[in-house]
Design a protein around this motif. Structure first.
Motif, short mmCIF file in Angstrom:
data_model
loop_
_atom_site.label_atom_id
_atom_site.label_comp_id
_atom_site.label_asym_id
_atom_site.label_seq_id
_atom_site.Cartn_x
_atom_site.Cartn_y
_atom_site.Cartn_z
N HIS A 1 2.37 -9.05 10.00
CA HIS A 1 2.65 -7.82 9.28
C HIS A 1 3.85 -7.11 9.87
O HIS A 1 4.03 -7.04 11.08
CB HIS A 1 1.45 -6.88 9.32
CG HIS A 1 1.71 -5.56 8.62
ND1 HIS A 1 1.83 -5.47 7.25
CD2 HIS A 1 1.89 -4.31 9.10
CE1 HIS A 1 2.07 -4.21 6.90
NE2 HIS A 1 2.11 -3.49 8.02
N THR A 2 4.70 -6.62 9.00
CA THR A 2 5.67 -5.58 9.30
C THR A 2 5.96 -4.92 7.97
O THR A 2 6.37 -5.58 7.03
CB THR A 2 6.95 -6.10 9.96
OG1 THR A 2 7.93 -5.06 9.97
CG2 THR A 2 7.54 -7.31 9.23
N CYS A 3 5.66 -3.66 7.84
CA CYS A 3 5.77 -2.99 6.55
C CYS A 3 7.17 -3.16 5.98
O CYS A 3 8.17 -2.89 6.66
CB CYS A 3 5.43 -1.50 6.71
SG CYS A 3 5.56 -0.58 5.17
N GLU B 1 12.29 -5.39 6.79
CA GLU B 1 12.11 -6.25 5.62
C GLU B 1 11.95 -7.71 6.00
O GLU B 1 12.22 -8.12 7.14
CB GLU B 1 13.31 -6.06 4.69
CG GLU B 1 13.48 -4.61 4.24
CD GLU B 1 14.83 -4.32 3.60
OE1 GLU B 1 14.90 -3.36 2.81
OE2 GLU B 1 15.80 -5.05 3.88
N SER C 1 -0.97 -4.25 -3.29
CA SER C 1 -2.07 -5.03 -2.72
C SER C 1 -3.13 -5.42 -3.74
O SER C 1 -3.66 -6.53 -3.68
CB SER C 1 -2.74 -4.26 -1.57
OG SER C 1 -1.81 -4.01 -0.54
N GLY D 1 5.47 2.33 -2.81
CA GLY D 1 5.30 1.64 -1.54
C GLY D 1 3.85 1.59 -1.13
O GLY D 1 2.94 1.76 -1.96
N THR E 1 1.48 0.77 2.91
CA THR E 1 1.52 0.10 4.21
C THR E 1 1.42 -1.40 4.09
O THR E 1 2.16 -2.15 4.73
CB THR E 1 0.39 0.64 5.10
OG1 THR E 1 0.53 2.05 5.24
CG2 THR E 1 0.42 -0.01 6.48
N TYR E 2 0.47 -1.86 3.27
CA TYR E 2 0.25 -3.30 3.15
C TYR E 2 0.86 -3.88 1.88
O TYR E 2 0.61 -5.05 1.55
CB TYR E 2 -1.26 -3.60 3.16
CG TYR E 2 -1.91 -3.28 4.48
CD1 TYR E 2 -1.77 -4.12 5.58
CD2 TYR E 2 -2.66 -2.12 4.64
CE1 TYR E 2 -2.36 -3.83 6.78
CE2 TYR E 2 -3.26 -1.80 5.85
CZ TYR E 2 -3.10 -2.67 6.92
OH TYR E 2 -3.69 -2.37 8.13
N ASN F 1 2.25 -7.62 1.73
CA ASN F 1 2.04 -8.15 3.09
C ASN F 1 2.63 -9.55 3.21
O ASN F 1 2.52 -10.36 2.29
CB ASN F 1 0.54 -8.15 3.40
CG ASN F 1 0.23 -8.90 4.67
OD1 ASN F 1 -0.03 -10.10 4.64
ND2 ASN F 1 0.23 -8.20 5.79
#
Length: 383
Positions: free
Chosen positions: A94-96, A101, A128, A318, A320-321, A324
């Motif tokens: 993971h990296t938002c 990017e 998601s 947008g 957070t996940y 993913n």
């Protein structure tokens, strides 16, 4: 990446009556630890899944007609999906995307822009879940039009979030006790041939007239979006009467309403075409996809006209996940699995086999009212 596991036989085998002893033990733990608000269609615990078969903890092999509610459309544990996710797992989990990017996100967007219906320039946003994507489609439509109202249809299912519950038709279990709901949601009849009061032959004309009446009564200039499933999933695999989707498209155009196609359940090859709306030749302004898009991992998308997708201010979309990297890798595996068209052909074959077996019942069994659907998305109704 080859699996060390022995391939799972693609056949039904019942070693113990369902649920088996180990499943019953685990069900007792579940009853103690998990809220009763989560339902269960079958109290069986799964150990492995491959293709169209689930292996439970008691050694039973069960045919997976549910496919995780239309998620594993390329088969459970698809090797393309497994390989892509395993490779991504070694790189990072993971990296938002809104912070730093990664290429997988843009590659998924590129594929959806290229393959969703419509020759116009497109952009895609990843999320998601299906409900999340539906909500964001409404946000995009409102931002682009400056209008508040949303038109949905009888028997619709769009999700379990507060806004999508308001858009969903069925009260129990989805809406019961959870109100009040957001306003500005209006519901029109769906042109379902079997139940149309005026007869199947009048369903399209009369349902479209009802839509026009609702718009006229509430001001068509106040409607941002019209949202419909090309085949209603939770509503009963309802296929709209011929010409209904095209008529809705024309009404939306006439009033400057954003036409949103919710392909969360019907899309990604389930009906024998990549998207179910292709059967009607109708192109949406915004298309929502999820479920089978991620091949088992949570991923959803809104794809649509660039001028609509870019109408939202920077930072307005947008999560957070959202998109993913593991889920994006899974989607790229799904695209790879769909590439040669074999799975689309299989869905069409399933329809042919099922119809050959079940259609004769329409004439021979009084309580069989209708066999409907497309591809592998089929239902039989008893009445």
């Amino acid at each position: 990446m080859a699996s060390a596991l022995t391939p799972l036989l693609q056949s039904r085998h019942i070693a113990h009556p369902l649920p088996g002893p180990r499943s019953r033990e685990l069900q007792a733990v579940r009853d103690r630890e998990v809220t009763s608000a989560f339902g269960s269609a079958l109290p069986v615990f799964i150990d492995r899944a491959e293709g169209g078969i689930l292996l439970d903890v008691d050694g039973n092999r069960i045919i997976d007609f549910a496919s995780g509610i239309a998620v594993t459309s390329v088969g459970a544990s698809n090797p393309f999906v497994q390989a892509r996710v395993a490779a991504q797992l070694e790189q990072f989990t993971h990296t938002c995307f809104m912070v730093t990017e990664y290429e997988g996100f843009t590659e998924v967007c590129r594929w959806l822009n290229a393959h969703t219906p419509g020759t116009f320039d497109k952009r895609t946003a990843l999320f998601s879940t299906g409900a999340e994507a539906v909500e964001n489609a409404i946000k995009i439509a409102r931002a682009a039009t400056g209008r508040p109202n949303v038109l949905v249809f009888d028997e619709a299912y769009h999700g379990r979030s507060l806004l999508t519950m308001a858009m969903t038709a069925k009260v129990n279990p989805y809406k019961l006790g959870f109100g009040p709901f957001p306003e500005q949601i209006f519901r029109a009849p769906n042109a379902a041939p079997l139940r149309w009061p005026g007869g199947a032959e009048n369903a399209t004309v009369e349902a479209l007239a009802a839509v026009e009446t609702i718009l006229a009564d509430n001001g068509p200039e106040t409607f941002a979006a019209m949202v419909i499933e090309p085949i209603q999933g939770e509503g009963g695999f309802l296929v709209p009467a011929p010409g209904f989707l095209a008529g809705l498209r024309a009404i939306a155009d006439a009033h400057g309403i954003v036409f949103v196609m919710d392909e969360v359940q019907a899309g990604m090859g389930r009906t024998g075409t990549l998207f179910a709306s292709e059967h009607d030749g109708v192109v949406a302004d915004l298309m929502v996809t999820a479920k089978a898009l991620g091949g088992g991992l949570p991923l959803a998308a809104v794809t649509g006209r660039t001028e609509l997708m870019n109408a939202v201010h920077t930072g307005g979309l947008g999560g957070t996940y959202a998109g993913n990297p593991l889920a994006c890798a899974a989607a790229l595996g799904v695209f790879e699995a769909l590439e040669d068209g074999t799975l689309l052909a299989h869905a069409t074959t399933i329809e042919s086999v099922v119809r050959a077996r079940l259609e004769p019942l329409l004439d021979s069994v009084d309580v069989v009212a209708e066999l409907r659907g497309r591809g592998a998305m089929l239902a039989i109704e008893f009445a």
